[in-house]
Design an enzyme around this catalytic site. Sequence first.
Site, PDB file in Angstrom:
ATOM      1  N   CYS A  19     -90.349  34.143  53.934  1.00  0.00           N
ATOM      2  CA  CYS A  19     -91.502  34.984  53.697  1.00  0.00           C
ATOM      3  C   CYS A  19     -91.265  36.306  53.342  1.00  0.00           C
ATOM      4  CB  CYS A  19     -92.416  34.940  55.077  1.00  0.00           C
ATOM      5  SG  CYS A  19     -91.208  35.735  56.536  1.00  0.00           S
ATOM      6  N   GLY A 512     -63.192  23.669  69.755  1.00  0.00           N
ATOM      7  CA  GLY A 512     -63.527  25.217  69.841  1.00  0.00           C
ATOM      8  C   GLY A 512     -64.847  24.860  70.493  1.00  0.00           C
ATOM      9  N   SER A 514     -68.624  25.293  71.339  1.00  0.00           N
ATOM     10  CA  SER A 514     -70.176  24.783  70.689  1.00  0.00           C
ATOM     11  C   SER A 514     -70.468  26.156  69.825  1.00  0.00           C
ATOM     12  CB  SER A 514     -71.143  24.372  71.655  1.00  0.00           C
ATOM     13  OG  SER A 514     -70.812  23.236  72.310  1.00  0.00           O
ATOM     14  N   GLY A 515     -70.769  25.798  68.558  1.00  0.00           N
ATOM     15  CA  GLY A 515     -71.579  27.023  67.573  1.00  0.00           C
ATOM     16  C   GLY A 515     -70.585  27.461  66.848  1.00  0.00           C
ATOM     17  N   GLY A 517     -68.434  26.532  64.441  1.00  0.00           N
ATOM     18  CA  GLY A 517     -68.584  26.285  63.022  1.00  0.00           C
ATOM     19  C   GLY A 517     -67.677  24.889  62.539  1.00  0.00           C
ATOM     20  N   THR A 519     -68.745  21.789  62.942  1.00  0.00           N
ATOM     21  CA  THR A 519     -69.652  20.643  61.864  1.00  0.00           C
ATOM     22  C   THR A 519     -69.959  21.255  60.664  1.00  0.00           C
ATOM     23  OG1 THR A 519     -70.641  19.908  63.816  1.00  0.00           O
ATOM     24  CG2 THR A 519     -71.851  19.615  61.910  1.00  0.00           C
TER      25      THR A 519
END
Length: 708
Positions: A19, A512, A514-515, A517, A519
């Site tokens: 936006c 590591g 979760s979150g 990096g 994936t």
Amino acid sequence: MARGGCAVKPVLQSEAAECGLCALAMVAAAHGHHVGLAELRRRYPTSLKGARLSQLMQVAQHLGFGTRPLRLELEELDRLSLPCILHWDLNHFVVLVRVGRSRATVLDPACGERTLALDEVSAHFTGVALELAPGDAFLPRKPAPAVSLRQLGGRISGLWPALAQVLLLSAALQVFVILAPFLMQWVVDQVLVSADRDLLAVLGLGFGLALLLQVATGLLRGWSLVHLSSRLGLQWAGNVFAHLLRLPLDFFERRHLGDVTSRMDSVQAIQRTLTTGFVEAVVDGMMAAVTLALMLVYSGKLALVTLLAVALYLAIRGLAYRPLRDGTEKHLVAAARQHGHLLESLRGMQSLKVAGEEPGRRASYANLMVDTFDLEAGLARMGLGFAAASQLVFGVERIAVIWIGATLAMESVFSVGMLIAYLAYKDQFATRASALVDRWMEFRMLRLHGERLADIVLEPPEDDGEAAEARLPEDARIEVRNLCYRYGDGEPWVLQDCSFTVEPGESVALVGASGCGKTTLVKLMLGLLRPTAGSIRIGGCGVDGTDRRNLRSIVGVVMQDDQLFAGSLADNIAFFDPDCDPARVEAAARQAAVHEEIAAMPMGYHGLIGDMGSSLSGGQKQRLILARALYRQPRLLFLDEATSHLDVPNERAVNDAVARLRLTRVIVAHRPETIASADRVLLVEGGRVVPQARPARPARADAAAALP
């Protein structure tokens, strides 16, 4: 006193969180710098988290604007330099274009122009505004040329010959329409006056034969038109869908599913207009010209009356074009939001029922339906208005023509037969001319559908490199050098300065929090995302430079959110391979430790899995997806939490089966059993990759039971 009112056209967002870029595009266009949203998106990418005001200011300064952020009260809106950007609902940006004593007009990238009472504005406005003024570096820029049909639809074979055939048949069909009024004129002026029965019989037989030819020609034209429409629709929709499949993954991650399907529907709208609408417009134009010429032969005075009526109707439709276009655009956006809400509800039905949130979801869907139907009703009312205007204008015109024509007939300027024939030609001309005006409006509306479709077809596809230079990597060695990645400018780094190597045949576990990096790192190595900096090479070939199709042919992948497709179990394991090898399917299922469960099912490998695997458990779906990856007989295997839904025995069986394969493995895991199956462990922490000592393999329960 109202302020504002400058000519600013709405720019609607395509991605879920752009936006801010839309608002900048609108303000820039108002000052004469017409920069497309697609170009802004490429130059200043944003993540799904959106953009902060400071990021918008940086982009605006790059465009040559001077920026002035303000915090103000609602009563001070009329002091702003318009158009300006308002922070809206704590997570949105709109453009303020007009402020009055009790109402304000904003351009909302989500739904278009909105005129709100100041009380409504107060409920949305956060008190933060951004004024933009052209600076010394600001340069005007002309709008980009309109998108051509060739760009929208790609190459369409056989279009022009088929279109020429339809036009030729349509033109031949109109010959009979032109001859019809002569029958009435000859009957009235010749047969009735002289009571010539033989002439009446000749005229009847002649026009009866013409009627048969007309019906046959019309039937042939209809068949040709159906063939043309279906041929164009199949090729066009196929071309757009093929391009859609080649777009990068982040294109789909940034958009709502309902919006993408709505833009795909624009193909049908354009195709219908370009087949039936185009042919009818050409025929109406030819018929209008011919009948106008005949009308002028009969009487120029009467023809002038009809021409004035057509001009008046054209002016009415022309003045109503902008409201009609805006209403149609709002309806398309509202319908897309409603459709997206429905798809999301169907996909998340289990979550809705577990949480007992069906009433709330139903209420929100009802609100979306009300918005859609209100806009649809508004368009229907405009259609009724156009029909009433046409009926009124041409009704008055017909009365005037009959009045004047009867006067001419009484003065012996016209015969009665000539008057009847003229009225027939006049009616044909008025009908064709009004239809031509309506078609002209439809063709102007095509620009709206073209702009929506252009968001897909003009998006650059994945760069697959030159086919002549494409080659398979010599080995499955992975080299990552100085890799950096973030989702958008101004976003924190997900990965920064990462370097490591995975040797052929080696098994590496990425661990590591979760979150952190993990994936994202896997998606980068697969070429699904483009690195912000650094390089990734597989077998000596750069992931960005090599042919992705060739690269992915040697890779097997199991991601966290992979899906199954409607079909049989064997179809999903072979991924609908037309040359499916049943023995290979069974071998892959055995390696994934799912063969025994499939064999126990009533239909075995021919059993259907339901929509997206709804008839299977989470562990079964995960092992089927693993079997699908192993069926490819890859040289490189990526597993992202591929055993997270499995119990310990099945997890151990899968890990042992995968370990026996001679391939390179990159495994993302949290569970100790899977991590311990790797040769080496890499820790992803703080955006960097750090080598770790391999943990000891957990003791097996059966081994522990054998101890004295």
